[in-house]
Design a protein around this motif. Structure first.
Motif, PDB file in Angstrom:
ATOM      1  N   GLU A  46      16.047  -2.111  -6.295  1.00 14.57           N
ATOM      2  CA  GLU A  46      15.553  -2.600  -5.004  1.00 14.57           C
ATOM      3  C   GLU A  46      15.096  -1.435  -4.119  1.00 14.57           C
ATOM      4  O   GLU A  46      14.145  -1.566  -3.355  1.00 14.57           O
ATOM      5  CB  GLU A  46      16.643  -3.412  -4.288  1.00 14.57           C
ATOM      6  CG  GLU A  46      16.877  -4.791  -4.873  1.00 14.57           C
ATOM      7  CD  GLU A  46      15.640  -5.672  -4.794  1.00 14.57           C
ATOM      8  OE1 GLU A  46      14.978  -5.677  -3.738  1.00 14.57           O
ATOM      9  OE2 GLU A  46      15.321  -6.345  -5.788  1.00 14.57           O
ATOM     10  N   VAL A  47      15.780  -0.295  -4.248  1.00 13.68           N
ATOM     11  CA  VAL A  47      15.357   0.896  -3.501  1.00 13.68           C
ATOM     12  C   VAL A  47      14.029   1.405  -4.057  1.00 13.68           C
ATOM     13  O   VAL A  47      13.133   1.790  -3.305  1.00 13.68           O
ATOM     14  CB  VAL A  47      16.430   2.002  -3.572  1.00 13.68           C
ATOM     15  CG1 VAL A  47      15.932   3.272  -2.874  1.00 13.68           C
ATOM     16  CG2 VAL A  47      17.732   1.538  -2.934  1.00 13.68           C
ATOM     17  N   SER A  48      13.894   1.372  -5.391  1.00 14.07           N
ATOM     18  CA  SER A  48      12.630   1.796  -6.011  1.00 14.07           C
ATOM     19  C   SER A  48      11.481   0.930  -5.534  1.00 14.07           C
ATOM     20  O   SER A  48      10.388   1.424  -5.221  1.00 14.07           O
ATOM     21  CB  SER A  48      12.739   1.708  -7.542  1.00 14.07           C
ATOM     22  OG  SER A  48      13.680   2.618  -8.038  1.00 14.07           O
ATOM     23  N   ARG A  49      11.730  -0.381  -5.467  1.00 13.81           N
ATOM     24  CA  ARG A  49      10.688  -1.292  -4.997  1.00 13.81           C
ATOM     25  C   ARG A  49      10.324  -0.984  -3.539  1.00 13.81           C
ATOM     26  O   ARG A  49       9.151  -0.961  -3.164  1.00 13.81           O
ATOM     27  CB  ARG A  49      11.155  -2.739  -5.126  1.00 13.81           C
ATOM     28  CG  ARG A  49      10.079  -3.749  -4.737  1.00 13.81           C
ATOM     29  CD  ARG A  49      10.634  -5.129  -4.508  1.00 13.81           C
ATOM     30  NE  ARG A  49       9.567  -6.049  -4.125  1.00 13.81           N
ATOM     31  CZ  ARG A  49       9.757  -7.191  -3.499  1.00 13.81           C
ATOM     32  NH1 ARG A  49      10.976  -7.575  -3.177  1.00 13.81           N
ATOM     33  NH2 ARG A  49       8.740  -7.970  -3.189  1.00 13.81           N
ATOM     34  N   LEU A  50      11.344  -0.738  -2.730  1.00 18.11           N
ATOM     35  CA  LEU A  50      11.132  -0.383  -1.329  1.00 18.11           C
ATOM     36  C   LEU A  50      10.273   0.872  -1.226  1.00 18.11           C
ATOM     37  O   LEU A  50       9.297   0.921  -0.474  1.00 18.11           O
ATOM     38  CB  LEU A  50      12.483  -0.159  -0.646  1.00 18.11           C
ATOM     39  CG  LEU A  50      12.444   0.321   0.819  1.00 18.11           C
ATOM     40  CD1 LEU A  50      12.132  -0.857   1.742  1.00 18.11           C
ATOM     41  CD2 LEU A  50      13.786   0.952   1.206  1.00 18.11           C
ATOM     42  N   GLN A  51      10.631   1.894  -1.997  1.00 22.33           N
ATOM     43  CA  GLN A  51       9.896   3.156  -1.974  1.00 22.33           C
ATOM     44  C   GLN A  51       8.450   2.961  -2.419  1.00 22.33           C
ATOM     45  O   GLN A  51       7.527   3.501  -1.805  1.00 22.33           O
ATOM     46  CB  GLN A  51      10.595   4.180  -2.885  1.00 22.33           C
ATOM     47  CG  GLN A  51      11.963   4.612  -2.376  1.00 22.33           C
ATOM     48  CD  GLN A  51      12.712   5.445  -3.404  1.00 22.33           C
ATOM     49  OE1 GLN A  51      12.600   5.215  -4.613  1.00 22.33           O
ATOM     50  NE2 GLN A  51      13.467   6.430  -2.931  1.00 22.33           N
ATOM     51  N   TYR A  52       8.271   2.196  -3.476  1.00 20.64           N
ATOM     52  CA  TYR A  52       6.925   1.977  -3.995  1.00 20.64           C
ATOM     53  C   TYR A  52       6.054   1.274  -2.958  1.00 20.64           C
ATOM     54  O   TYR A  52       4.906   1.647  -2.732  1.00 20.64           O
ATOM     55  CB  TYR A  52       6.988   1.146  -5.278  1.00 20.64           C
ATOM     56  CG  TYR A  52       5.637   0.969  -5.928  1.00 20.64           C
ATOM     57  CD1 TYR A  52       5.134   1.945  -6.792  1.00 20.64           C
ATOM     58  CD2 TYR A  52       4.848  -0.147  -5.668  1.00 20.64           C
ATOM     59  CE1 TYR A  52       3.878   1.809  -7.371  1.00 20.64           C
ATOM     60  CE2 TYR A  52       3.595  -0.286  -6.242  1.00 20.64           C
ATOM     61  CZ  TYR A  52       3.120   0.692  -7.109  1.00 20.64           C
ATOM     62  OH  TYR A  52       1.876   0.552  -7.664  1.00 20.64           O
ATOM     63  N   THR A  53       6.600   0.240  -2.315  1.00 16.85           N
ATOM     64  CA  THR A  53       5.837  -0.530  -1.335  1.00 16.85           C
ATOM     65  C   THR A  53       5.549   0.301  -0.085  1.00 16.85           C
ATOM     66  O   THR A  53       4.447   0.246   0.469  1.00 16.85           O
ATOM     67  CB  THR A  53       6.584  -1.817  -0.949  1.00 16.85           C
ATOM     68  OG1 THR A  53       6.955  -2.526  -2.140  1.00 16.85           O
ATOM     69  CG2 THR A  53       5.707  -2.730  -0.102  1.00 16.85           C
ATOM     70  N   LEU A  54       6.536   1.085   0.367  1.00 23.85           N
ATOM     71  CA  LEU A  54       6.316   1.978   1.506  1.00 23.85           C
ATOM     72  C   LEU A  54       5.189   2.954   1.202  1.00 23.85           C
ATOM     73  O   LEU A  54       4.298   3.186   2.030  1.00 23.85           O
ATOM     74  CB  LEU A  54       7.598   2.757   1.827  1.00 23.85           C
ATOM     75  CG  LEU A  54       8.695   2.013   2.572  1.00 23.85           C
ATOM     76  CD1 LEU A  54      10.003   2.808   2.520  1.00 23.85           C
ATOM     77  CD2 LEU A  54       8.293   1.746   4.026  1.00 23.85           C
ATOM     78  N   ASN A  55       5.214   3.517   0.007  1.00 25.28           N
ATOM     79  CA  ASN A  55       4.191   4.478  -0.395  1.00 25.28           C
ATOM     80  C   ASN A  55       2.806   3.832  -0.411  1.00 25.28           C
ATOM     81  O   ASN A  55       1.819   4.429   0.043  1.00 25.28           O
ATOM     82  CB  ASN A  55       4.527   5.027  -1.775  1.00 25.28           C
ATOM     83  CG  ASN A  55       3.643   6.206  -2.158  1.00 25.28           C
ATOM     84  OD1 ASN A  55       3.655   7.242  -1.516  1.00 25.28           O
ATOM     85  ND2 ASN A  55       2.874   6.034  -3.224  1.00 25.28           N
ATOM     86  N   ASN A  56       2.739   2.592  -0.913  1.00 24.20           N
ATOM     87  CA  ASN A  56       1.461   1.878  -0.965  1.00 24.20           C
ATOM     88  C   ASN A  56       0.904   1.583   0.429  1.00 24.20           C
ATOM     89  O   ASN A  56      -0.308   1.447   0.611  1.00 24.20           O
ATOM     90  CB  ASN A  56       1.617   0.555  -1.724  1.00 24.20           C
ATOM     91  CG  ASN A  56       1.424   0.739  -3.217  1.00 24.20           C
ATOM     92  OD1 ASN A  56       1.169   1.837  -3.683  1.00 24.20           O
ATOM     93  ND2 ASN A  56       1.561  -0.334  -3.969  1.00 24.20           N
ATOM     94  N   LYS A  57       1.802   1.468   1.406  1.00 19.99           N
ATOM     95  CA  LYS A  57       1.380   1.175   2.768  1.00 19.99           C
ATOM     96  C   LYS A  57       1.168   2.436   3.602  1.00 19.99           C
ATOM     97  O   LYS A  57       0.935   2.374   4.802  1.00 19.99           O
ATOM     98  CB  LYS A  57       2.408   0.245   3.443  1.00 19.99           C
ATOM     99  CG  LYS A  57       2.408  -1.172   2.868  1.00 19.99           C
ATOM    100  CD  LYS A  57       3.385  -2.069   3.600  1.00 19.99           C
ATOM    101  CE  LYS A  57       3.356  -3.490   3.044  1.00 19.99           C
ATOM    102  NZ  LYS A  57       2.106  -4.192   3.381  1.00 19.99           N
ATOM    103  N   GLY A  58       1.283   3.599   2.943  1.00 22.45           N
ATOM    104  CA  GLY A  58       0.993   4.847   3.626  1.00 22.45           C
ATOM    105  C   GLY A  58       2.176   5.528   4.285  1.00 22.45           C
ATOM    106  O   GLY A  58       1.997   6.458   5.077  1.00 22.45           O
ATOM    107  N   PHE A  59       3.396   5.101   3.952  1.00 20.65           N
ATOM    108  CA  PHE A  59       4.604   5.718   4.522  1.00 20.65           C
ATOM    109  C   PHE A  59       5.370   6.396   3.386  1.00 20.65           C
ATOM    110  O   PHE A  59       6.184   5.781   2.709  1.00 20.65           O
ATOM    111  CB  PHE A  59       5.481   4.659   5.200  1.00 20.65           C
ATOM    112  CG  PHE A  59       4.790   3.940   6.327  1.00 20.65           C
ATOM    113  CD1 PHE A  59       4.861   4.430   7.623  1.00 20.65           C
ATOM    114  CD2 PHE A  59       4.051   2.793   6.090  1.00 20.65           C
ATOM    115  CE1 PHE A  59       4.212   3.772   8.666  1.00 20.65           C
ATOM    116  CE2 PHE A  59       3.406   2.128   7.121  1.00 20.65           C
ATOM    117  CZ  PHE A  59       3.479   2.613   8.410  1.00 20.65           C
ATOM    118  N   SER A  60       5.101   7.665   3.161  1.00 21.54           N
ATOM    119  CA  SER A  60       5.635   8.364   1.999  1.00 21.54           C
ATOM    120  C   SER A  60       7.160   8.518   2.043  1.00 21.54           C
ATOM    121  O   SER A  60       7.699   9.153   2.958  1.00 21.54           O
ATOM    122  CB  SER A  60       5.010   9.745   1.875  1.00 21.54           C
ATOM    123  OG  SER A  60       5.569  10.447   0.789  1.00 21.54           O
ATOM    124  N   PRO A  61       7.861   7.954   1.038  1.00 23.60           N
ATOM    125  CA  PRO A  61       9.318   8.067   0.978  1.00 23.60           C
ATOM    126  C   PRO A  61       9.787   9.186   0.049  1.00 23.60           C
ATOM    127  O   PRO A  61      10.970   9.302  -0.252  1.00 23.60           O
ATOM    128  CB  PRO A  61       9.720   6.708   0.403  1.00 23.60           C
ATOM    129  CG  PRO A  61       8.608   6.422  -0.563  1.00 23.60           C
ATOM    130  CD  PRO A  61       7.342   7.013   0.039  1.00 23.60           C
TER     131      PRO A  61
END
Length: 236
Positions: A46-61
């Protein structure tokens, strides 16, 4: 009589709109209730999914590694600020609802038998091929399968791609081994959903293999290397 019919039609339309709004609200609440609170120190798919989606939206995790570290926390904070919601660095129900809202609405709009069949088989091939892979690796396998579906060189359905044979040999080893029928993990199901929503961690790739288990000579000689994720290398 015409006036009565117009009034009746208006009432029916109003009732339909109210019913639709209630359905949407209920669906949103159901999706929100399924979110796990993620915060500094959390780990997993779930953290990986969060990170991936944040990255796709321009918020680098930072690296998509399934670890909720300081960089992921700052990415969440920046996302919360951009959305003008509670800023606490914790990915709770509100934050995830905003983050995944567009994707969840796509799933709702595509809730038909064809989508269900695609999800059923895609989650199984992801699990069979990438059970031990990081979340991005699971997404990448789904990405490849869906790229094949879109290509004229392969069958035009998820199931067709998975069960394609060439010279009597299955294109995917889990078909030959029977592991394609294993029940997928929640992470594999989620990766399938995200892939169907359009996640493309390996872009236009249509091939992948594990170099520790196969030389992949034909792929290496005829296709272009793109990247490695976990134990798999991906080619287009």
């Amino acid at each position: 009589m015409k006036t009565y019919s117009k009034k009746l039609t208006s009432i029916i339309l109003i009732l339909l709109m109210i019913s639709l709004q209630v359905t949407i609200i209920y669906a949103a609440q159901s999706n929100t209730n399924s979110y796990l609170t993620l915060k500094l120190g959390s780990r997993g798919s779930e953290v990986s999914r969060l990170q991936y989606t944040l990255n796709n939206k321009g918020f680098s995790p930072g690296p998509i590694d399934g670890i909720y570290g300081p960089r992921t926390r700052w990415a969440v904070i920046n996302f919360q600020k951009a959305c003008k919601i509670t800023v606490d660095g914790i990915a709770g129900k509100q934050t995830q609802a905003y983050l995944y809202s567009t994707a969840d609405s796509l799933v709702t709009s595509r809730g038909n038998s064809s989508y269900s069949t695609d999800l059923y088989w895609l989650s199984r091939i992801i699990h069979a091929e990438a059970e031990a892979e990081p979340y991005e690796g699971k997404l990448a396998v789904g990405n490849v399968v869906l790229n094949r579906v879109s290509s004229k060189e392969f069958p035009n359905t998820v199931k067709g791609v998975i069960f394609e044979y060439f010279q009597g040999i299955p294109q995917f080893s889990p078909v030959a081994e029977g592991t394609i029928y294993n029940t997928p993990s929640q992470a594999s199901v989620q990766a399938a959903k995200d892939a169907l929503r359009g996640a493309k961690p390996v872009g236009s790739c249509t091939y992948f293999f594990n170099p520790d288990k196969s030389a992949g000579k034909w792929i290496v000689q005829n296709k272009t290397y793109v990247k490695r994720i976990g134990n798999h290398v991906f080619y287009k």
